[in-house]
Design a protein around this motif. Structure first.
Motif, mmCIF file in Angstrom:
data_model
loop_
_atom_site.group_PDB
_atom_site.id
_atom_site.type_symbol
_atom_site.label_atom_id
_atom_site.label_comp_id
_atom_site.label_asym_id
_atom_site.label_seq_id
_atom_site.Cartn_x
_atom_site.Cartn_y
_atom_site.Cartn_z
ATOM 1 N N ILE A 162 -7.171 -28.108 -51.811
ATOM 2 C CA ILE A 162 -8.170 -29.180 -51.734
ATOM 3 C C ILE A 162 -8.211 -29.904 -53.069
ATOM 4 O O ILE A 162 -8.308 -31.124 -53.133
ATOM 5 N N MET A 254 -11.512 -32.481 -46.722
ATOM 6 C CA MET A 254 -10.540 -33.499 -46.349
ATOM 7 C C MET A 254 -10.053 -34.289 -47.556
ATOM 8 O O MET A 254 -9.210 -35.162 -47.428
ATOM 9 N N THR A 258 -3.293 -34.760 -46.535
ATOM 10 C CA THR A 258 -3.438 -34.594 -45.083
ATOM 11 C C THR A 258 -2.643 -33.429 -44.489
ATOM 12 O O THR A 258 -3.157 -32.765 -43.584
ATOM 13 N N SER A 261 -4.898 -30.636 -44.521
ATOM 14 C CA SER A 261 -5.982 -30.726 -43.544
ATOM 15 C C SER A 261 -5.474 -30.249 -42.189
ATOM 16 O O SER A 261 -6.187 -29.588 -41.443
ATOM 17 N N HIS A 265 -7.086 -26.675 -42.630
ATOM 18 C CA HIS A 265 -8.449 -26.974 -42.215
ATOM 19 C C HIS A 265 -8.542 -27.431 -40.778
ATOM 20 O O HIS A 265 -9.529 -28.006 -40.369
ATOM 21 N N LYS A 316 -10.321 -38.992 -41.134
ATOM 22 C CA LYS A 316 -10.153 -37.554 -41.363
ATOM 23 C C LYS A 316 -11.468 -36.809 -41.244
ATOM 24 O O LYS A 316 -11.517 -35.694 -40.730
ATOM 25 N N ALA A 320 -12.431 -33.819 -38.868
ATOM 26 C CA ALA A 320 -12.959 -32.574 -39.428
ATOM 27 C C ALA A 320 -14.172 -32.106 -38.631
ATOM 28 O O ALA A 320 -14.289 -30.925 -38.285
ATOM 29 N N PHE A 357 -4.185 -34.329 -36.711
ATOM 30 C CA PHE A 357 -4.319 -34.524 -38.156
ATOM 31 C C PHE A 357 -3.059 -35.139 -38.746
ATOM 32 O O PHE A 357 -3.130 -36.053 -39.562
#
Lengths: 689, 531
Positions: A162, A254, A258, A261, A265, A316, A320, A357
């Motif tokens: 992140i 986010m 990407t 993500s 995530h 995004k 999420a 994503f």
């Protein structure tokens, strides 16, 4: 096939070796290693590819009925106490291995295109590989303590990833928020593990379950305590799988690139929570009240996630919140005892959400060509529109993912979501109601996203919207930093970045389709998003036959279909999804209804959704500022009272010492006298009593 | 030459000191030769220790090994007797390792290099002596001797408030050690025989009241050293002013002396009193963990922040010592070794960062990660180690303490629940202050004010090497803790067994006056199921 199992440890170790090699290279020969970009990428991808092949072989062998395999080594010992670590391969592990390795494999290929111009390209691959290794280690863990070990490790990887663009303030805040929020969950998990160990004397899932069941039955352990233990353990998944109230980190996460993500995530790490509930199922099933808490947490999360997603403009962030909502479904399924259904949804969701994503990444990549490398502009759907013409492959795969998540048959999401809703209805109609409503909202916000991104006309060159977005961003920053604290450097930096972009590749006026390394994974992931659901249809549920709770025995392939039930359940969920889609198309495709007007009419509700149910604001005041204030007060106490008191005591002795000095002649004798006196006193005192 | 009879420990203790006496005669004005000399001496001494450990030390023997005893001052019955067992061996090795690295870390020292390295080598001897000697009086001497180099190192090479810090340090520690002397003399003269030998002292039977009093005296002395709340306030001052190498020794070795002596004297020699004092230790441990973590969070000075984090980590040592379980005590030992490595690495990195930014105030830093990616990476790795990330040594130690305490049958359930819950709050607080620190130093856009007048260069190979040396054992222990635990395992089991005896004996004797929070007779509700 025994050698296959003996070498199963290679699955997590291969990517780990790759990550360590690259990491060492980066520390020692930074320049050289950074130059062999393609080489590093191919190296990492092929190692993970090897792990993927091994996983598929293991899955094949498990499907053919190979018994579970476990290997342990003694890890730590003290006295007659032994901690073991090792790996275990059973049905659940094999399935998770395949999900993690395939998604990671495609994400890694995609990364090559997405990060092509990033200076941290090699470092990114090292992190990706490290994460894959931790996640694979998590799913092969044979006991709860080892799960905890890898649980923390995936958290660390998520922190690193992140914060990958560490010079962005938002990323710096987000990675810390993610780690700390997850630690709050881990706090519960750790306490739960300790409590369960205290009660059952084991870290093994089956033994824990068995003994806890016994204890509860014989009344040696109150059911309240048992429920408390289970809920403490559940706190871990609450944080990791972004369940209310510990979900706040996921949307902020986010800020990472990407591909992350998609991998962490959306598809794998956040699903680890559901995986842990599945592993702990033998324990949880003895504690009905804990199961209730789990189910309701899931339902509330599903609803809050979906209602927040409606108003998000960042593509995004929208995805999420949708992830959070879908994870809520899985947790709810686990809570009502629909073990197979929850894991089935985990699998289908992993594929279609990873694809969504990656698709959003492709969109951002295309948008950056127009608006520059500025997340505020490149990710905002208000600037998109009409992208289908420019990026056909991305648009089609995104549409497939959207249909899958909305639960339109025969796409993957339909079968798994339908199974969850069916099981929930049987357990508790109120929960079903929430799930059903959420399904409708899901269809609405997903198609809102699809329409405003890919349909209509392209708005990326509209200077007025850009300016508004910039102003809004600055206001947000000003608010979060407090009045007057706005950092003028950021502005100049943004300007520099823009200039930098402009000189490198000039902004074109229209976005372009992404390179083949990015579209290929999209196409590859589209296939399971369409067909994977077919392994778990009510007509022939191969999935359920393979994945079922450890305690249950399932003979053959469950295929008894009650047509009436299937049609009402499936029909009602498809129906509500269609309503959602219709509404979305009226509002965002044909623009027959003005969304702004509706927003105005229900302003409190609109604000509630736009501000994410005010979770962040409440936490900011309650926990962030609260803990800061507490810490400052403790420091003051330390500085003034504790230190002051001890210093005062020292001062007093000094003064009395000075005074005594005039009475006694010579210091040494005086000290000797005191020491002697004290010794004498001690010996005498203890002799008398 | 028969290697078994060779005085390994005496050689290892005296060699650095004797070698340091030659330093004034080295013809070297700039300090370039003398630092190599010191490093070679450090390496040779470490090699002697490692060789002695590999060839002469038997890990399955719980008793004292490598024993040497010579009569020194007849009239005082003072004997030069040294030896090593499971409690001291890991710490002796740690001392050799960290001190040698600290000498390598002092490369940039330019002020009075001869005196500096002389003191470093003298400290080397003093520290080894504290862990190795087996005579009470000698222990006291070593304890005092090692204070002098620290005082001078603080007072000459420290920061702006160095004199205040050094004086505070010496007052606290010397004040504390007065209690050691009193208690040691009392124990020596107790009973029929007069002896200073630790093993003989261990075998004496002391009356309970006497035990309680001496225990209290020792506790005050070691509470200053470890440190334990509320006697910890010298530490942030001393750590805040010390230069990086001294810092490494303070955090890496000196704090461990408190923990070591606490186990060696309070637990081993006064087990009956330990039963009474243990709950107090546990409570102090919890206070250490939470109180210091919160203070650390509020600190704006980098060195003081890390200093408080050390205090916080020492809380786990206290809880482990007071857990009455093999696992807990083993975890306490491991936490000491682990923190020795992690603390030294963090303080070294703080020093390296300071060398570049020339400020310790977090508000004046920011965004330096772009210019110093290697330091950033190493700082991140060491901070993660410090916040007990699995795969690193700190995690294993903390988990062992947690599991050990949770399964202890010496405490009532309610007490255990409260302690474990509060200690686990530390698990949340530690990442908050450590990650905030990383964020404020390295993350975010570059701080233009800082970069305009400071040249930020990335880590040089020497610095990378030092951190690599520290990280390898940290990760090694994290992956396979038996590497270290096997050295002392039999010893900690023996210590715990002795404590168990005291515990049951006291429980039988004193059913009426049961110590606070202790319920020795009541087994846990579900005891039959615990293997």
């Amino acid at each position: 096939m025994e050698p296959l199992y003996e070498y199963a440890w290679l699955i997590p170790v291969l990517p780990l070796a790759g990550a360590m090699l690259l990491g060492l290279g980066l520390i020692s020969f930074n320049k050289t290693v950074n130059q062999i970009r393609k080489g590093s990428a191919v190296f990492i991808v092929s190692l993970l590819g090897a792990a993927m092949v091994l996983s598929f072989l293991l899955l094949g062998s498990q499907i053919q009925g190979h018994p579970p395999y476990t290997r342990l080594i003694e890890w730590a010992a003290a006295g007659d106490f032994h901690l073991t670590m090792g790996y275990t391969v059973d049905h659940l592990t094999a399935m998770m291995l395949v999900i993690v390795t395939t998604v990671a494999f495609f994400v890694m290929i995609y990364t090559d295109g997405y990060m092509a111009h990033d200076p941290g390209y090699v470092r990114f691959y090292a992190y990706l590989s490290l994460f894959s290794s931790s996640m694979l280690g998590l799913v092969v863990s044979p006991n709860l303590l080892q799960v905890y070990v890898f649980w923390e490790l995936v958290g660390m990887c998520s922190y690193l990833l992140i914060g990958f663009w560490y010079d962005r303030k938002a990323a710096a805040d987000a990675c810390q928020k993610a780690f700390v929020t997850n630690r709050v969950g881990d706090f519960g998990l750790l306490l739960g593990i300790l409590a369960l160990f205290w009660a059952t004397g084991s870290f093994e899932f089956d033994i824990m379950g068995e003994r806890l069941g016994e204890l509860v039955q014989t009344g040696a352990l109150g059911s309240g305590l048992a429920a408390l233990f289970a809920i403490l353990v559940f706190l871990g998944p609450v944080a990791k799988s972004a369940q209310v109230p510990l979900h706040v980190w996921l949307p902020d996460a986010m800020e990472g690139p990407t591909p992350i993500s998609a991998l962490i995530h959306a598809a794998t790490m956040v699903a680890a929570g559901v995986f842990l509930i599945a592993r702990m199922y033998p324990v949880f099933e003895h504690v009905p009240s804990a199961m209730n808490v789990i189910a309701w947490t899931g339902a509330v999360t599903a609803f809050i996630g979906a209602t927040t997603a409606i108003t998000q403009n960042d593509i995004k962030k929208g995805l999420a919140y949708s992830t959070m909502s879908q994870l809520g479904y899985m947790v709810m399924a686990m809570g009502v005892g629909a073990y197979g259904a929850g894991l089935f949804h985990l699998m289908t969701h992993a594929y279609f959400k990873a694809m969504l994503f990656l698709g959003s990444g492709s969109v951002i990549h295309g948008m950056e060509a127009v608006v520059g490398h500025d997340p505020t502009l490149a990710q905002d759907m208000r600037l998109m529109g009409g992208l289908r013409k420019y990026m056909p492959i991305t648009a089609i795969t995104f549409l497939i993912g959207t249909l899958a998540i909305c639960g339109i048959p025969p796409f993957a999401g339909f079968w798994s979501k339908d199974e969850i809703l069916g099981a929930t209805f049987a357990a508790n109609p109120a929960l079903w109601g929430i799930g059903w409503l959420t399904a409708g909202i899901t269809a609405f916000y997903m198609f809102r996203m699809y329409f405003s991104t890919f349909e209509g006309s392209f708005r990326g060159n509209d200077g007025e919207i850009k300016r508004q977005l910039k102003v809004a961003e600055l206001q947000r920053m000003g608010l979060s930093l407090g009045p007057g604290a706005m950092n003028p450097q950021e502005l100049t930096m943004d300007a520099e970045v823009d200039e930098h972009d402009a000189s490198n590749h000039h902004h074109s006026s229209s976005p372009h389709e992404s390179p083949i390394t990015m579209t290929l994974p999209l196409i590859a992931l589209a296939i399971p998003s369409i067909v994977i659901g077919l392994v778990g249809t009510p007509f022939a549920n191969y999935f359920e036959a393979f994945i079922h709770p450890p305690g249950e025995i399932i003979e053959g392939i469950p295929s008894e279909v009650e047509w009436g039930e299937f049609l009402t359940m499936g029909g009602s969920s498809v129906g509500v999804a269609l309503i959602g889609i219709t509404l979305a198309s009226l509002m965002y495709l044909s623009r027959k209804i003005d969304p702004a007007a509706i927003a105005k009419q229900i302003e409190p509700l609109y604000k509630l959704s736009l501000n994410k149910w005010y979770f962040d604001d409440v936490y900011e005041v309650l926990f962030v500022q609260g803990s800061r204030r507490l810490a400052r007060q403790v420091m003051e106490v330390d500085l003034r009272i504790v230190d002051g008191f001890v210093n005062l005591a020292g001062f007093v002795t000094l003064v009395t010492g000075e005074a005594l000095k005039y009475l006694e002649t010579g210091r040494a004798q005086f000290y000797a006298l005191i020491v002697f006196g004290a010794v004498l006193g001690l010996v005498l005192l203890s002799g008398v009593t | 030459m028969n290697t078994t009879d060779f005085p390994w420990l005496t050689t290892a203790i005296l060699f650095p000191f004797l070698a340091s006496l030659l330093i004034p005669f080295i013809p070297d004005k700039e300090g370039k030769t003398v630092r190599w000399y010191a490093l070679v001496v450090g390496l040779i001494d470490f090699a002697i220790l490692v060789y002695a450990f590999y060839t002469q030390y038997d890990m399955s023997n719980p008793g004292l090994q490598l024993v040497e005893s010579y009569s020194w001052v007849e009239s005082l019955d003072l004997r030069w007797s040294v030896g090593a067992d499971g409690l001291s061996m890991p710490l002796i090795l740690l001392t050799g390792f960290i001190t040698t690295l600290a000498i390598l870390a002092s490369w940039p020292v330019t002020l009075k290099p001869k005196l500096f390295y002389f003191l470093m080598l003298a400290m080397y001897s003093g520290q080894l002596g504290v862990f190795a000697v087996q005579d009470m009086l000698l222990f006291f001497l070593m304890w005092e001797l090692e204070l002098i180099p620290v005082y001078l190192l603080l007072a000459i090479w420290g920061g702006k408030k160095r004199l205040y810090a050094a004086t505070k340090f010496i007052l606290y520690t010397a004040g504390g050690s007065l209690f050691i002397l009193v208690a040691a003399l009392a124990m020596a003269f107790y009973g029929d025989t007069v002896t200073f030998d630790m093993r003989a002292l261990m075998n004496k039977e002391y009356a309970l009241n006497f035990q309680l009093l001496t225990y209290g005296a020792f506790l005050i002395a070691y509470a200053v050293k470890l440190p334990i709340f509320p006697l910890h306030t010298w530490l942030p001052d001393a750590h805040g002013e010390a230069t990086a190498p001294v810092h490494m020794l303070l955090a890496g070795i000196l704090l461990k002396m408190g923990g070591y002596a606490l186990i060696r004297m309070n637990v081993e020699m006064l087990p009956d009193a330990h039963v009474y004092f243990a709950p107090i230790l546990v409570i102090l441990g919890v206070v250490n963990i939470i109180y210091a973590a919160l203070t650390s969070f509020a600190q704006r000075n980098l060195k003081r922040k890390i200093a408080y984090s050390s205090i916080s980590h020492m809380g786990f040592v206290l809880i482990g010592i007071a857990s009455f379980t093999d696992l807990g005590l083993s975890g306490a030992m491991l936490q000491m070794v682990s923190h020795g490595l992690i603390g030294a690495s963090l303080f070294f990195l703080v020093g390296s960062t300071y060398d570049r930014t020339h400020t310790l105030i977090l508000d004046e830093m920011g965004g330096v990660g772009k210019k110093m990616p290697k330091i950033f990476a190493m700082f991140t790795a060491c901070s993660l180690a410090s916040l007990a990330l699995p795969g690193m040594s700190g995690f294993v130690a903390e988990v062992m303490v947690f599991v050990g305490f949770a399964t202890s049958d010496a405490y009532s359930q309610l007490f255990k629940v409260i302690v474990v819950t509060l200690a686990a709050v530390g698990v949340i607080l530690t990442p908050i202050y450590l990650l905030s620190m990383l964020r404020e130093i390295f993350y975010g856009p570059e701080n233009k004010e800082l970069t305009s007048h400071e040249v930020l260069v990335d880590a040089e190979p020497r610095e990378v090497f030092i951190i690599a040396c520290l990280l390898i054992p940290i990760i090694g222990i994290g992956f396979y803790p038996k590497l270290i635990t096997q050295i002392y395992d039999v010893k900690t089991i023996a210590v715990t067994a002795k404590l168990e005896d005291s515990l049951t004996a006291l429980a039988e004797q004193q059913t009426r006056t049961r110590p606070l929070a202790l319920q020795p007779s009541s087994a846990p509700v579900v005891a039959p199921l615990i293997q």
